[in-house]
Design an enzyme around this catalytic site. Structure first.
Site, PDB file in Angstrom:
ATOM      1  N   ASP A   1       0.808  -1.221   0.000  1.00 38.17           N
ATOM      2  CA  ASP A   1       0.000   0.000   0.000  1.00 38.17           C
ATOM      3  C   ASP A   1       0.838   1.267   0.000  1.00 38.17           C
ATOM      4  O   ASP A   1       2.057   1.223   0.174  1.00 38.17           O
ATOM      5  CB  ASP A   1      -0.973   0.002   1.203  1.00 38.17           C
ATOM      6  CG  ASP A   1      -0.339  -0.582   2.462  1.00 38.17           C
ATOM      7  OD1 ASP A   1       0.902  -0.514   2.580  1.00 38.17           O
ATOM      8  OD2 ASP A   1      -1.075  -1.098   3.309  1.00 38.17           O
TER       9      ASP A   1
ATOM     10  N   ASN B   1      -7.140  -2.703  14.035  1.00 37.51           N
ATOM     11  CA  ASN B   1      -8.547  -2.956  13.683  1.00 37.51           C
ATOM     12  C   ASN B   1      -8.690  -4.191  12.788  1.00 37.51           C
ATOM     13  O   ASN B   1      -9.760  -4.448  12.251  1.00 37.51           O
ATOM     14  CB  ASN B   1      -9.137  -1.726  12.973  1.00 37.51           C
ATOM     15  CG  ASN B   1      -8.403  -1.408  11.678  1.00 37.51           C
ATOM     16  OD1 ASN B   1      -7.520  -2.147  11.257  1.00 37.51           O
ATOM     17  ND2 ASN B   1      -8.780  -0.320  11.034  1.00 37.51           N
TER      18      ASN B   1
ATOM     19  N   HIS C   1      -7.052  -4.734   9.920  1.00 38.55           N
ATOM     20  CA  HIS C   1      -6.829  -4.552   8.478  1.00 38.55           C
ATOM     21  C   HIS C   1      -5.595  -5.314   8.006  1.00 38.55           C
ATOM     22  O   HIS C   1      -4.655  -5.530   8.769  1.00 38.55           O
ATOM     23  CB  HIS C   1      -6.796  -3.074   8.077  1.00 38.55           C
ATOM     24  CG  HIS C   1      -5.584  -2.298   8.501  1.00 38.55           C
ATOM     25  ND1 HIS C   1      -5.596  -0.926   8.653  1.00 38.55           N
ATOM     26  CD2 HIS C   1      -4.304  -2.677   8.805  1.00 38.55           C
ATOM     27  CE1 HIS C   1      -4.395  -0.515   9.015  1.00 38.55           C
ATOM     28  NE2 HIS C   1      -3.606  -1.547   9.109  1.00 38.55           N
TER      29      HIS C   1
HETATM   30  C1  F6R Z   1       1.626  -1.642   5.943  1.00 43.33           C
HETATM   31  C2  F6R Z   1       0.281  -2.229   6.005  1.00 43.33           C
HETATM   32  C3  F6R Z   1      -0.493  -2.251   7.281  1.00 43.33           C
HETATM   33  C4  F6R Z   1       0.364  -2.615   8.501  1.00 43.33           C
HETATM   34  C5  F6R Z   1      -0.484  -2.607   9.767  1.00 43.33           C
HETATM   35  C6  F6R Z   1       0.349  -2.879  11.010  1.00 43.33           C
HETATM   36  O1  F6R Z   1       2.140  -1.726   4.626  1.00 43.33           O
HETATM   37  O2  F6R Z   1      -0.207  -2.661   5.012  1.00 43.33           O
HETATM   38  O3  F6R Z   1      -1.563  -3.144   7.135  1.00 43.33           O
HETATM   39  O4  F6R Z   1       0.926  -3.890   8.304  1.00 43.33           O
HETATM   40  O5  F6R Z   1      -1.123  -1.386   9.916  1.00 43.33           O
HETATM   41  O6  F6R Z   1       1.208  -1.789  11.222  1.00 43.33           O
HETATM   42  P1  F6R Z   1       2.381  -1.857  12.310  1.00 43.33           P
HETATM   43  O7  F6R Z   1       3.339  -2.869  11.818  1.00 43.33           O
HETATM   44  O8  F6R Z   1       2.990  -0.475  12.294  1.00 43.33           O
HETATM   45  O9  F6R Z   1       1.739  -2.230  13.589  1.00 43.33           O
END
Ligand code: F6R
Length: 264
Positions: free
Chosen positions: A81, A152, A154
């Site tokens: 992303d 959440n 995602h």
């Molecule tokens: C990043 C992405 C997000 C992160 C997620 C966890 O490219 O796609 O889905 O993997 O938000 O973020 P962290 O690792 O900062 O807890």
């Protein structure tokens, strides 16, 4: 360091004492996938994630490269992303993150290090994102997709929704809006929630789940609750990470004890 494996129906979950050991194992798995892809097909196609979670993985991959043990010369990468809109020179862009933590440290060709362009004109953003699905397919699909999990639930920026599961599983790569929790989590990076780009370009659920192998990392107590929902709650678009259980045989979860603390 050996991990303990949790007996959770529909998921292979390895629990490590700490993130460092999990990330070393994750980097080892990625390196193996690259070597196997190069040996079998002359190249490997790897899906990458940003965020805090995979930082030690990139340090480890860069160290393997420095030591002469791993080459990215025959590798293509696709990132999950990018914020939209954002300039690639903005240090908070995922392009800048990848330059800092991986692209600038290994022998990955510039035209094989793919990340969505946060400067693409508005009218072409959907076409640009959809192009990634075609590029990945044209390369024979992802050998391995590395994932983090948002608080959440995602995956990429596929945010919680009330879609039916079959519709959620078909989600292609596309522009999307960020969920309030995602904005909240990015606020520190941007200085304030109002400064976080409200939208993003994301790989869809469909191309993520089509990867031949999927490696999910999640660490720390703040991920414990969402991991319990994703791994032991219902499979639902309301918790996008739970959708990974529909392709359980191809997914490895590497988590630490803190993140595992709510698993029954
Ligand atoms: C990043 C992405 C997000 C992160 C997620 C966890 O490219 O796609 O889905 O993997 O938000 O973020 P962290 O690792 O900062 O807890």
């Amino acid at each position: 360091m050996t991990a303990r494996t949790l007996a959770i129906p529909g998921a292979t979950v390895q629990v490590f004492p700490d993130p460092g050991h999990a990330c070393a194992a994750a980097a080892g798995l990625i390196a193996r996938s690259i070597r196997e892809g190069v040996a079998a097909r002359g190249g490997a196609v790897i899906g990458l994630a940003t965020g805090n979670t995979p930082l030690p993985v990139y340090d480890r991959l860069a160290a393997l490269h420095r030591a002469g043990d791993l080459s990215f010369a025959e590798v293509s990468t696709y990132n999950l992303d990018e914020y939209y809109p954002i300039a690639p020179t903005d240090p908070r862009s995922y392009r800048a993150y990848m330059d800092r933590h991986l692209y600038g440290r290994v022998d990955l060709a510039a035209n094989r290090a793919h990340i969505f362009d946060g400067t693409v004109p508005e009218a072409f953003a959907a076409e640009h994102a959809a192009g990634f699905d075609r590029w990945i397919e044209a390369e024979g699909g992802l050998d391995l997709q590395l994932l983090g999990v948002g608080r959440n639930g995602h995956i990429g920026f596929n945010e919680p929704s009330d879609l039916r599961v079959d519709a959620a599983l078909r989600l292609p790569s596309r522009p999307t809006g960020l969920h309030p929790t995602t904005v909240e989590d990015a606020a520190a990076e941007f200085g304030d929630a109002t400064l976080v780009p409200p939208r993003a370009l994301t790989l869809g659920v469909a191309p993520i789940l089509a990867a031949r192998s999927i490696l999910v990392l999640a660490f720390g107590a703040k991920k414990a609750e969402i991991l319990a929902s994703a791994l032991q709650g219902p499979v639902t678009a309301g918790v996008p990470a739970s959708l990974l259980r529909t392709v359980a045989g191809r997914v490895t979860w590497m988590i630490d004890e803190a993140a595992a603390s709510r698993l029954g």
